[in-house]
Design an enzyme around this catalytic site. Structure first.
Site, PDB file in Angstrom:
ATOM      1  N   SER A  25     -37.555  53.213  57.525  1.00  0.00           N
ATOM      2  CA  SER A  25     -37.385  51.848  58.027  1.00  0.00           C
ATOM      3  C   SER A  25     -35.967  51.530  58.515  1.00  0.00           C
ATOM      4  CB  SER A  25     -37.754  50.843  56.924  1.00  0.00           C
ATOM      5  OG  SER A  25     -36.920  51.008  55.791  1.00  0.00           O
TER       6      SER A  25
ATOM      7  N   GLU B  64     -19.431  10.115  52.076  1.00  0.00           N
ATOM      8  CA  GLU B  64     -19.003   8.744  52.309  1.00  0.00           C
ATOM      9  C   GLU B  64     -17.517   8.567  52.004  1.00  0.00           C
ATOM     10  OE1 GLU B  64     -23.069   8.421  50.144  1.00  0.00           O
ATOM     11  OE2 GLU B  64     -21.479   9.909  50.458  1.00  0.00           O
TER      12      GLU B  64
ATOM     13  N   CYS C 210     -24.849   7.440  46.253  1.00  0.00           N
ATOM     14  CA  CYS C 210     -25.143   7.497  44.823  1.00  0.00           C
ATOM     15  C   CYS C 210     -24.593   6.266  44.109  1.00  0.00           C
ATOM     16  CB  CYS C 210     -24.592   8.772  44.203  1.00  0.00           C
ATOM     17  SG  CYS C 210     -22.788   8.912  44.268  1.00  0.00           S
TER      18      CYS C 210
END
Length: 364
Positions: free
Chosen positions: A169, A53, A76
């Protein structure tokens, strides 16, 4: 008629820009609209910095008077690292505030809206609430449960294997996917693997500098048998290492790991690492996001105890076959199809030759 959703969509896009930089604060975006046009926007850029804000109001300056502020989270009303945003909104003479959701933090929950209304500012709540809640799910979880948001990530073949029958892997996924994983780690507070994975793959688990955060590398190692020659213990200069052990781990072993420079967390269970206890400890440290990277035993335990919030699965076009080739999630599993955990809010995208499936883990 004003399309609130269109402007809130822009505010949500602003909020997303703070991912990985603002935690444990929420990601917040703000857009100021006047006479149907966006005159300024802003987002919370880094922890301790100005809130969204304030960024938008500063950008608009005097033009903010009489405008409508679209914001993804309740402004807030308390003094923290920065002054209350609600006070700044009132001072700027904004005419209306349209918010996606209230702040679940009890310090400010509802108080921001109340202060704005008391000052004569019109307040509309709940515009694109679900989208905002998903965006800030990690923040909401940390505030409401005291534990971090857990994302499980794995790569598997088209036939659902994470390694060959010989336990090889590297590499299932392609280079583009691995680059994306490094970026993902760079937005995390911690990366978690089991001792088996640490031993078999000897991974670094670093973000390679891709992202605003340096994640802690956590090994679940009940007996504290991690080799002192592992890459993790040899690269402490690249990021902290935490070894989580059971209460019965030998003192000599834990002392050895600690003397190498790693931190040892001893959980209270005598025969295994207590996962819920570990997550609570990480939550107390304000860790908001942790990435679970396996292996199958670890995934199985986390899913069994309902501790996974989201999943990111890279599917490679390779096919391994072999009845002894392991799958990604071990453990006991479920007995009935209806007991399965389903992904929700699924997105599917292509990353190089791989397919990335992402979603939130639903409950049966």
């Amino acid at each position: 008629m004003i399309d609130h959703n269109a402007f809130m969509t822009q505010a949500l896009a602003e909020a997303e820009k703070g991912r990985g930089s603002v935690e444990p604060n929420p990601m917040v975006g703000a857009v100021l609209v006047k006479e149907g046009k966006v005159i300024a926007s802003g987002h919370h850029q880094f922890f301790g910095g100005p809130h969204a804000e304030i960024e938008a109001l500063c950008a608009a300056d005097r033009a903010a008077s009489g405008s409508t502020l679209y914001v993804t989270l309740e402004p807030c009303a308390h003094e923290g690292k920065t002054p209350p945003c609600a006070d700044a909104v009132i001072k700027s003479d904004v005419a209306e505030v349209v918010a996606a959701m209230g702040d679940p933090n009890p310090i400010t929950s509802g108080k921001g809206f109340e202060k704005l209304r008391s000052a004569g500012i019109r307040v509309t709540e709940g515009v694109m609430r679900d989208e905002a809640a998903r965006l800030n799910a990690p923040y909401v979880k940390l505030i409401t449960t005291g534990t971090p948001y857990v994302t499980a990530k794995w790569a598997m073949t088209l036939d659902g294997r994470i390694a060959t029958a010989r336990k090889e892997s590297r590499w299932i996924s392609g280079e583009e996917s691995r680059h994306l994983v490094h970026q993902l780690r760079g937005r995390m507070d911690a990366v978690i693997v089991g001792r088996g994975t640490a031993e078999a793959d000897d991974p670094l688990l670093t973000a390679r500098g891709l992202g605003p955060r340096v994640p802690a590398r956590i090994v679940l190692d009940s007996g504290c048998s991690l080799s002192p020659d592992s890459q993790l213990l040899r690269t402490l200069d690249q990021g902290p290492v935490i070894v989580a052990v059971s209460a019965s781990a030998p003192a000599e072993a834990t002392d050895s790991v600690a003397s190498a420079g790693a931190e040892v967390i001893v959980t209270s269970s005598p025969d295994r690492v207590d996962l819920k206890e570990l997550l609570t400890i990480l939550g107390h440290r304000q860790m908001t996001n942790v990435l679970l990277e396996g292996g199958a035993v670890v995934f199985g335990a986390f899913f069994h105890h309902g501790l996974v919030d989201a999943a990111k699965v890279f599917v490679s076009p390779k096919i391994f076959g072999g009845q002894d080739a392991p799958g990604p999630v071990g453990g006991r599993g479920v007995d009935l199809v209806q007991e399965a955990k389903n992904l929700q809010h699924i997105t599917v995208s292509q990353v190089g030759e791989d397919i990335l499936i992402e979603g939130l883990v639903g409950r049966p």
